[in-house]
Write an enzyme that holds these catalytic residues in place. Structure first.
Site, mmCIF file in Angstrom:
data_model
loop_
_atom_site.group_PDB
_atom_site.id
_atom_site.type_symbol
_atom_site.label_atom_id
_atom_site.label_comp_id
_atom_site.label_asym_id
_atom_site.label_seq_id
_atom_site.Cartn_x
_atom_site.Cartn_y
_atom_site.Cartn_z
ATOM 1 C CG ASP A 83 23.382 -21.928 -71.156
ATOM 2 O OD1 ASP A 83 22.718 -22.625 -71.948
ATOM 3 O OD2 ASP A 83 22.852 -21.347 -70.185
HETATM 4 C C1 BGC Z 1 19.659 -22.356 -70.531
HETATM 5 C C2 BGC Z 1 20.166 -23.681 -70.018
HETATM 6 C C3 BGC Z 1 19.633 -24.806 -70.855
HETATM 7 C C4 BGC Z 1 19.942 -24.573 -72.304
HETATM 8 C C5 BGC Z 1 19.395 -25.652 -73.225
HETATM 9 C C6 BGC Z 1 19.857 -22.223 -72.014
HETATM 10 O O1 BGC Z 1 19.209 -21.091 -72.480
HETATM 11 O O2 BGC Z 1 20.328 -21.316 -69.869
HETATM 12 O O3 BGC Z 1 19.800 -23.841 -68.672
HETATM 13 O O4 BGC Z 1 20.173 -26.007 -70.397
HETATM 14 O O5 BGC Z 1 19.397 -23.346 -72.717
HETATM 15 O O6 BGC Z 1 18.018 -25.581 -73.326
#
Ligand code: BGC
Ligand code: BGC
Length: 729
Positions: free
Chosen positions: A297
């Protein structure tokens, strides 16, 4: 035609379908041939994910930089992303398609072997970064529809739009189980019940990938129970809960063929998941058999150093994370620093060449399966019109919680509609809509065209009803109008938000809206509250008990207003049923349908249990029968519509397992749902097979080793008024 020619023809047709995935064997061969030609630098590039703004002027929504080719050649990113709300300068479908085609060709022209970067995005309820797009209800609402076939349709529609925009990868579906409604991402989940969530995840993955878009199961795992409901706070999860609660949706998504998984940004039992080899390798690959791509993530390897402080520097963190199982690092900002750290880790022998090859091969195989290595992207740049589907989906989510005097449907008289949600695209769409935090909260100032409640009630009022709409700002004027009305409809709820900014620690409706409801109730007129919310809210008892109607509309998306008007006027009904337990007070947070019996005293009763919902018609489920089959247990029940109107009848089937497998759930574990659309007076027998694993228990002493078992004994099933038992040897 012989059988063989028919099969050959079918195969050809399937292969010709634009969305079809390349088979695993062919993709593997293609990827291996390529891997053999890559240098260390190429491989480090392949396993990193760059923000698309690295290639634009000034790192923002702007045209591609003059030296974009040089930047690509230097970074060689295997994958790219945008953040929530980040868009190309022309934030239109055509603009997206052209921009992503340009990024695609940057890769083909400027990486040593012509390998394009795979672009991934969060399309969590439609293509939510594109202001022109139709947005569907968020997952929690789809959970209330109890209709995986509908979820699949929504996923397919989303995937076709993604492909039109030249995107073949989405960071969806959320496979987290929502166990704490205070959590800011509760609405992104399909609900609290693991097997019901699993059915939805299966449908979402199948729908996306049928149209050639790679699904990402996120966030592996344990993300749905952050301490105090604070996003990314540590979760304490037993081995039993891990297996029985958190893994089933991931298992279902992996079986459905999900090509990627994203790791949980938080920590479980004090270990940051991005450094947990147990979770990311032993459980994900060993137990669940995942063979695809594991992506981190946002910035979460850096956070091992800065936030969690479990690792001394980025090299140590990179080594730990990659060895734990992360294949691709989503590193939006400091790509160079990560690439240097990973290079150092490889050169110091902390990450083996074999592990880097394995991760690289997974990236290449992923792209091969999506057909990205074959031909440049040629999306149409035109989105389909999904309004009818969005309306159908929103209608399926609407859940009626209270209607004590039959105020609904609205039949005659003067209706006054008010409240901050009566004409609010922002509240209806929630977070991850146009901007990361929602409409009006970010760089993109666009308010998308949305069907909202007040205009829809006005435009479609049946004969005999007059509708007026007044904002809640001018209170004296509003209350004077309320006194003249026969019914007041107040659309209230939460401001949009995402991730930690959407935490709601007290499950409150904003105080000003509570005051609005009290003021309206004081007029003595019947007040119907329509809740636009991503979670159960706890309304003060004096307000809740005096409302003449409570409708849970979740975050219904673009067509929410039209769908609500249909339901409020009785042209349709309220098919939605709660996919979670609605707490009576804040003290009940943590009360779930599958909670084991209390050691002492009675378990508290929630305000509304999972599966609850009223409609304009009434229904009953009876004559539950269970039969053992090779796959599991076949359940069938007679569902009857006992009222006067057509309606969707849904019942949740539960099982109470023999106690020998550990504590059984007091009210039974939800294992599946039975559903039928029935005419007034109609009865239909509906059957569904519950796979064996849904009856199994993860057994073992509190801290001892555990394992799956299907203990012998009596299994008690319920569905509505139906009861049945089965004894397993
Ligand atoms: C979130 C994810 C997301 C990623 C990209 C992160 O902060 O936890 O769910 O896919 O950002 O935007
Ligand atoms: C991005 C989101 C991302 C978040 C991570 C935001 O700036 O727009 O997509 O999920 O940061 O913290």
């Amino acid at each position: 035609m012989t059988r063989r020619t028919l099969t050959a023809l079918l195969t050809l047709t399937l292969a010709a379908h634009a969305g079809a995935l390349t088979g695993p064997a062919a993709a593997d061969a293609q990827a291996r041939a390529l891997l053999a030609r890559l240098s260390l630098e190429d491989k480090i590039g392949q396993v990193s994910m760059a923000h698309m703004f690295r290639f634009t002027e000034g790192d923002r929504s702007a045209p591609l930089r003059a030296d974009a080719a040089g930047v690509f050649g230097r970074l060689r990113p295997g994958t790219l992303l945008n953040g929530g709300g980040d868009a190309p300068p022309q934030n239109t479908p055509r603009g997206w398609a052209d921009f992503l085609a340009a990024l695609d060709s940057l890769g083909r022209a400027n990486s040593p072997h012509g390998v394009p970067a795979a672009f991934g995005t969060d399309a969590v309820h439609g293509v939510n970064n594109v202001p022109a797009a139709t947005l569907f209800p968020h997952n929690l609402g789809l959970g209330a529809a109890f209709n995986p076939a509908l979820t699949r349709e929504v996923a397919q529609a989303t995937a076709r739009d993604l492909r039109a925009l030249n995107t073949a990868w989405t960071f969806a579906p959320v496979a987290d189980v929502g166990r704490d409604p205070r959590w800011g991402r509760y609405y992104e989940t399909f609900g609290e019940a693991p097997w019901l969530v699993a059915d939805q995840v299966d449908a979402a993955v199948t729908g996306l990938q049928a149209e050639g878009v790679a699904a990402t199961l996120k966030h592996f795992t344990g993300y749905g129970l952050p301490s105090l409901g604070m996003d990314r706070a540590n979760a304490e999860i037993s081995a039993r809960a891990l297996h029985e609660v958190f893994l089933p949706p991931f298992q279902a998504g992996i079986r459905a063929g999900a090509l990627s998984v994203m790791a949980n940004s938080g920590s479980v039992n004090g270990v940051p998941v991005h450094a947990s080899r147990t979770l990311l390798t032993d459980v994900l690959r060993g137990e669940l058999g995942f063979q695809g791509l594991l992506v981190s993530d946002w910035n979460d390897i850096d956070r091992l150093v800065g936030t969690y402080r479990t690792h001394a520097d980025l090299m140590q963190a990179a080594a730990a994370s990659v060895n734990a199982g992360i294949d691709v690092y989503m590193v939006p900002n400091t790509l160079e620093a990560y690439q240097a750290a990973l290079r150092d880790a490889v050169q110091a022998g902390l990450v083996s060449a074999a592990r880097l090859d394995e991760a690289t091969l997974r990236v290449l195989t992923f792209k091969a399966r999506l057909g990205l290595l074959d031909a440049p992207l040629r999306g149409s740049g035109v989105l389909e019109d999904h309004r009818a589907l969005a309306r159908r989906a929103a209608a399926a989510t609407l859940t009626l919680l209270e209607n004590p005097a039959g105020t609904l449907p609205l039949r005659t008289g003067r209706v006054l509609v008010t409240g901050p949600g009566m004409d609010s695209a922002a509240m209806q769409l929630g977070g991850w809509s146009v901007n990361w935090q929602g409409v009006g909260k970010g760089n993109v100032p666009v308010v998308p065209r949305v069907s909202t409640l007040a205009p829809a009630l006005k435009a479609t009022a049946p004969a005999g009803i007059t509708v007026s709409a007044l904002p809640d700002g001018k209170r004296a004027q509003l209350l004077a109008a309320a006194r003249q009305a026969d019914v007041v409809v107040a659309a209230v709820g939460e401001a949009p938000g995402a991730e930690w900014m959407a935490n709601n620690p007290a499950l409150t409706l904003p105080e000003a809206q509570v005051t609005l409801l009290r003021d309206l109730l004081a007029t003595g007129k019947p007040v119907v509250a329509v809740l636009l919310a991503g979670r159960p809210l706890v309304l003060p008892a004096d307000v809740h008990s005096r409302l003449s109607g409570v409708v849970m509309a979740f975050l219904p998306g673009t067509e929410g207003g039209a769908a609500l008007a249909d339901a409020l006027y009785g042209r349709t009904g309220f098919p939605g049923r709660l996919p979670f337990t609605w707490p009576d007070t804040l003290t009940q947070v943590g009360l779930t349908a599958d909670r084991p019996p209390e050691g002492a005293g009675e378990a508290p009763l929630p305000l509304y249990p999972l599966g609850y919902g009223l409609d304009y018609t009434t229904s009953v489920a009876r004559d539950l029968a269970v039969t053992l089959t090779p796959e599991g247990v076949q359940l069938s029940a007679a569902l009857s519509n006992t009222g006067e109107r057509t309606g969707t009848v849904t019942v949740v089937a539960r099982v109470t397992r023999p106690a020998s497998g550990g504590l059984a759930e007091a009210a039974g574990r939800p294992v599946t749902a039975l559903q039928a659309v029935l005419k007034a007076g109609e009865t239909r027998t509906v059957s569904v097979t519950v796979p064996r694993e849904r009856l199994s228990s993860w057994v073992g002493d509190a801290f001892g080793p555990g394992g799956w078992q299907l203990p012998g004994g009596v299994y008690r099933f319920t569905a509505g008024d139906g009861r049945a038992e089965l004894t397993l040897p």
